[in-house]
Design a protein around this motif. Structure first.
Motif, PDB file in Angstrom:
ATOM      1  N   THR A   9      -0.515 -11.725 -11.696  1.00 44.98           N
ATOM      2  CA  THR A   9      -1.755 -12.373 -12.123  1.00 44.98           C
ATOM      3  C   THR A   9      -1.575 -13.032 -13.485  1.00 44.98           C
ATOM      4  O   THR A   9      -2.055 -14.150 -13.702  1.00 44.98           O
ATOM      5  CB  THR A   9      -2.907 -11.355 -12.153  1.00 44.98           C
ATOM      6  N   ASN A  12       0.379 -16.234 -12.979  1.00 40.60           N
ATOM      7  CA  ASN A  12      -0.468 -17.280 -12.404  1.00 40.60           C
ATOM      8  C   ASN A  12      -1.507 -17.782 -13.399  1.00 40.60           C
ATOM      9  O   ASN A  12      -1.860 -18.958 -13.396  1.00 40.60           O
ATOM     10  CB  ASN A  12      -1.127 -16.790 -11.117  1.00 40.60           C
ATOM     11  N   PRO A  64      -3.223 -20.445  -7.016  1.00 45.64           N
ATOM     12  CA  PRO A  64      -3.016 -18.993  -7.010  1.00 45.64           C
ATOM     13  C   PRO A  64      -3.940 -18.236  -7.970  1.00 45.64           C
ATOM     14  O   PRO A  64      -4.474 -17.184  -7.616  1.00 45.64           O
ATOM     15  CB  PRO A  64      -1.544 -18.848  -7.417  1.00 45.64           C
ATOM     16  N   TYR A  65      -4.165 -18.765  -9.158  1.00 42.52           N
ATOM     17  CA  TYR A  65      -5.048 -18.070 -10.094  1.00 42.52           C
ATOM     18  C   TYR A  65      -6.507 -18.176  -9.646  1.00 42.52           C
ATOM     19  O   TYR A  65      -7.296 -17.243  -9.856  1.00 42.52           O
ATOM     20  CB  TYR A  65      -4.876 -18.597 -11.518  1.00 42.52           C
ATOM     21  N   HIS A  68      -7.398 -15.343  -7.550  1.00 48.60           N
ATOM     22  CA  HIS A  68      -7.767 -14.164  -8.336  1.00 48.60           C
ATOM     23  C   HIS A  68      -9.203 -14.257  -8.846  1.00 48.60           C
ATOM     24  O   HIS A  68      -9.941 -13.266  -8.846  1.00 48.60           O
ATOM     25  CB  HIS A  68      -6.797 -13.996  -9.512  1.00 48.60           C
ATOM     26  N   GLN A 148       0.147 -13.722  -5.344  1.00 50.80           N
ATOM     27  CA  GLN A 148      -1.185 -13.399  -5.853  1.00 50.80           C
ATOM     28  C   GLN A 148      -2.020 -12.715  -4.795  1.00 50.80           C
ATOM     29  O   GLN A 148      -2.763 -11.779  -5.096  1.00 50.80           O
ATOM     30  CB  GLN A 148      -1.899 -14.649  -6.368  1.00 50.80           C
ATOM     31  N   GLU A 152      -3.581  -9.094  -5.207  1.00 54.32           N
ATOM     32  CA  GLU A 152      -4.999  -8.783  -5.028  1.00 54.32           C
ATOM     33  C   GLU A 152      -5.182  -7.591  -4.097  1.00 54.32           C
ATOM     34  O   GLU A 152      -6.067  -6.761  -4.317  1.00 54.32           O
ATOM     35  CB  GLU A 152      -5.762 -10.000  -4.501  1.00 54.32           C
TER      36      GLU A 152
END
Length: 166
Positions: A9, A12, A64-65, A68, A148, A152
């Protein structure tokens, strides 16, 4: 595993933070093109194409972030009303689908980038830049998306942490 998930995380988040600055480069490129075209009467052949090539990494590295953050487009008709185990199952299924999507994208994009690199593929425009560096961001972003999504899944299982002291 939680430390590894947090590291993914953090990576990212860093990629997202770096990628968001690319939009300023795109704006400067387009501003230069407009000034060149209308004030100097000398349009460039490279600025619009470079802006297009830079937009790919800008778009891809944020994904990808955003997974999150929960920033992707979602149909929340069921999930917003779900509670307890159903809400957890829906989250898990969503992250598994994101991981599967990223894995498929990775599987199919790596050979395309390798082929582009091997053949020295160019854009066939007047400027004619090599395009594999821009294409290489697709498998990178797909890999980061898979990581990611898996992170998660790990982070869902973490115990609730006490609030940080101020």
């Amino acid at each position: 595993m939680i430390a590894l998930a947090r590291s993914v995380t953090a990576l990212n988040r860093l990629m997202f933070s770096l990628a968001k600055w690319l939009v300023y480069g795109i704006v400067l490129l387009m501003l230069w093109e407009v000034l060149s075209r209308y004030l100097l009467q000398a349009p460039t052949s490279w600025a619009p194409e470079l802006a297009t090539l830079v937009f790919g990494p800008f778009f891809l590295l944020g994904g990808p972030y955003l997974l999150h953050l929960g920033g992707h487009v979602a149909v929340d008709i069921v999930s917003e009303k779900a509670t307890g185990w159903l809400a957890a199952v829906l989250k898990i299924v969503g992250f598994l689908l994101a991981a599967a999507f990223g894995a498929i994208l990775l599987w199919f994009s790596v050979p395309l980038v390798l082929q582009s690199f091997t053949y020295g593929e160019t854009s066939y425009s007047a400027w004619n830049p090599v395009v594999w560096p821009a294409k290489a961001f697709l498998p990178l972003a797909a890999l980061l998306l898979v990581l990611q999504a898996l992170a998660e899944l790990v982070l869902i299982s973490r115990p609730t942490e006490p609030p940080e002291a101020a």
